[in-house]
Design an enzyme around this catalytic site. Structure first.
Site, PDB file in Angstrom:
ATOM      1  N   ASP A   1      -1.878   9.383  -6.479  1.00  0.00           N
ATOM      2  CA  ASP A   1      -2.664   9.693  -5.282  1.00  0.00           C
ATOM      3  C   ASP A   1      -3.729  10.760  -5.539  1.00  0.00           C
ATOM      4  O   ASP A   1      -4.523  11.068  -4.655  1.00  0.00           O
ATOM      5  CB  ASP A   1      -1.747  10.162  -4.145  1.00  0.00           C
TER       6      ASP A   1
ATOM      7  N   CYS B   1      -3.221   0.118   2.150  1.00  0.00           N
ATOM      8  CA  CYS B   1      -4.386   0.119   1.276  1.00  0.00           C
ATOM      9  C   CYS B   1      -4.320  -1.018   0.268  1.00  0.00           C
ATOM     10  O   CYS B   1      -3.254  -1.347  -0.252  1.00  0.00           O
ATOM     11  CB  CYS B   1      -4.471   1.450   0.517  1.00  0.00           C
TER      12      CYS B   1
ATOM     13  N   ARG C   1       2.139  -3.959  -5.136  1.00  0.00           N
ATOM     14  CA  ARG C   1       3.225  -3.097  -4.671  1.00  0.00           C
ATOM     15  C   ARG C   1       4.364  -3.897  -4.019  1.00  0.00           C
ATOM     16  O   ARG C   1       4.665  -3.761  -2.839  1.00  0.00           O
ATOM     17  CB  ARG C   1       2.697  -2.054  -3.675  1.00  0.00           C
TER      18      ARG C   1
ATOM     19  N   ARG D   1      -6.339   8.101   8.127  1.00  0.00           N
ATOM     20  CA  ARG D   1      -4.929   7.751   7.955  1.00  0.00           C
ATOM     21  C   ARG D   1      -4.156   8.868   7.264  1.00  0.00           C
ATOM     22  O   ARG D   1      -2.954   9.013   7.477  1.00  0.00           O
ATOM     23  CB  ARG D   1      -4.787   6.466   7.136  1.00  0.00           C
TER      24      ARG D   1
ATOM     25  N   LYS E   1       1.868  13.864   4.757  1.00  0.00           N
ATOM     26  CA  LYS E   1       1.870  12.523   5.351  1.00  0.00           C
ATOM     27  C   LYS E   1       3.028  11.687   4.830  1.00  0.00           C
ATOM     28  O   LYS E   1       3.776  11.071   5.594  1.00  0.00           O
ATOM     29  CB  LYS E   1       0.554  11.797   5.058  1.00  0.00           C
ATOM     30  N   ASN E   2       3.181  11.659   3.507  1.00  0.00           N
ATOM     31  CA  ASN E   2       4.191  10.786   2.920  1.00  0.00           C
ATOM     32  C   ASN E   2       5.613  11.239   3.238  1.00  0.00           C
ATOM     33  O   ASN E   2       6.542  10.427   3.198  1.00  0.00           O
ATOM     34  CB  ASN E   2       3.992  10.698   1.409  1.00  0.00           C
TER      35      ASN E   2
END
Length: 418
Positions: A305, A116, A121, A397, A22-23
């Site tokens: 993560d 999220c 951040r 997601r 995903k990232n």
């Protein structure tokens, strides 16, 4: 709003195919803004965040066309340089269109991002880096208004701390900037190397890939290319925890051990047996789990993560463990939900003390963010009785076909439609 129902107590046995990362997929999609030619991405995961990024690129004028299973073709002329709040609020990775838009069109208006709720951040490092490259930036009305009247130019930028997003955004911007850009204390995550490989295939000049010092020499234009997205290391680590917490044995097909950094070593110390095969990673539990400490750090350290998933594993391990979160300041929101299921976890500032229990008990719980959502699924797989995980849109997601992958390995799991 959909929910997931799990009846725990069944060991997982079988094969789980690891999807594209995903990232990596999200940042690679934004590279489509750097050329008018077609960028073809393969091994694209089918996720809500990927769909959201497709919507964002489409409103910039970039066509995002599925041309085969798990394959996207991106291309087109940029017709709009604003990334609106209604899309950006859904996903923090939306900020990654800022660098490409600015370096291509000399202007961009991007809403401050959402995603999220795991911490502030801030995007300061993104903005300071672009300013060092010649951008003029104003923050007004919840938007970043950036211009580069004379185009972006190379600069030497030293990050005060490691930032994956800032490294990616500045790599994208620097690829078409005039002159040489040096990023010092750059992130070294596998997704950074994957982005570099794609940009090089498009004609970019990048050296130092895999190190904390990246040098990007800007070129006049980039061209189309085809690039395969790396497997998702976080998904692989998550399913490794699933195999271990249920006492099963699972082949994670496509997983790459070098991409997991300290996660594999930490799991090994906790009593998880992991071996490399030609097809991926074989994961099973040895005699039992025992408490093991972990501290999240930038790659190759223990990935933030993976923190929530590992905490759930430690919740049923013998003895105590301390888990310290050094990346995000608000990433323990899953703790109250795990404690509802019988876990014994106490949070002290940036650390959580986990005292293992013999078993968890099924309960209704609520997902608070992407990774926390799967930590509750893991708890449900191990618990006695029935667990209902609410607000699973977080799960959608970042994890593809969760129910299908787990059910194929023997889990009792189903999605309950809203």
């Amino acid at each position: 709003m959909d929910r997931i129902r799990i009846v725990g107590g069944r060991p997982l046995e079988g094969i789980i195919d690891i999807s594209g990362a995903k990232n990596a997929a999200l940042i690679l999609m934004t590279a489509g803004l750097l050329t008018d030619e077609r960028l073809v991405l393969t091994n694209v995961p089918e996720l809500a965040d990927v769909a959201t990024m497709g919507q964002l690129l489409a409103q910039h004028g970039i066509a995002v066309d599925p041309i085969a299973p798990r394959t996207l073709s991106l291309g087109g002329v940029i017709t709009n340089t604003e990334a609106p709040y209604d899309i950006v609020r859904k996903m923090r990775a939306s900020i990654l269109v800022l660098g490409p838009l600015l370096t291509r069109t000399r202007e961009a208006r991007v809403s401050l991002p959402g995603g999220c709720a795991i911490g502030t951040r801030p995007v300061d490092l993104h903005l300071k880096g672009l300013e060092a490259m010649g951008a003029e930036i104003r923050l007004e009305g919840g938007y970043i208004d950036a211009t580069a009247p004379h185009g972006l130019h190379g600069a030497t930028i030293t990050f005060p701390f490691v930032s994956v997003g800032a490294t990616e955004n500045l790599m994208l911007a620097a690829s078409l900037a005039e002159g040489e850009t040096v990023l010092i204390n750059a992130a070294r995550e596998p997704e950074i190397s994957d982005l570099a490989a794609c940009l090089v295939a498009m004609g970019a000049q990048i050296s130092g890939v895999g190190t904390d010092r990246l040098t990007i020499t800007g070129v006049k234009a980039l061209h189309g290319a085809e690039h395969g997205i790396i497997p998702d290391r976080i998904e692989a680590g998550t399913y490794a925890c699933a195999a271990a917490i249920t006492g099963g044995s699972v082949l994670l097909r496509g997983a790459r051990p070098d991409d997991l950094g300290a996660v594999l070593a930490t799991l090994g110390q906790a009593g998880v047996d992991i071996s490399t095969t030609p097809d991926g990673l074989k994961v099973s539990r040895r005699n039992g789990l025992h408490g093991t400490d972990a501290m999240t750090e930038p790659f190759p350290g223990f990935a933030t993560d993976m923190q929530a998933q590992f905490m759930t594993l430690m919740a049923v391990a013998e003895g105590a463990s301390m888990i310290t979160e050094s990346i995000f300041e608000n990433r323990f929101m899953h703790v109250p939900e795990l404690n509802r299921m019988g876990a014994r976890i106490n949070v002290h500032g940036s650390s959580a003390i986990v005292r293992g229990v013999a078993a968890l008990s099924g309960a209704p719980v609520m997902a608070t963010d992407l990774r926390a959502s799967f930590s509750l699924v893991l708890a449900g797989l191990a618990a006695r009785g029935e667990t209902i995980v609410n607000r699973v849109y977080h799960l959608d997601r970042g994890y593809e076909a969760v129910e299908r992958k787990l059910a194929a390995c023997g889990a009792t799991i189903e999605r309950l439609a809203a």
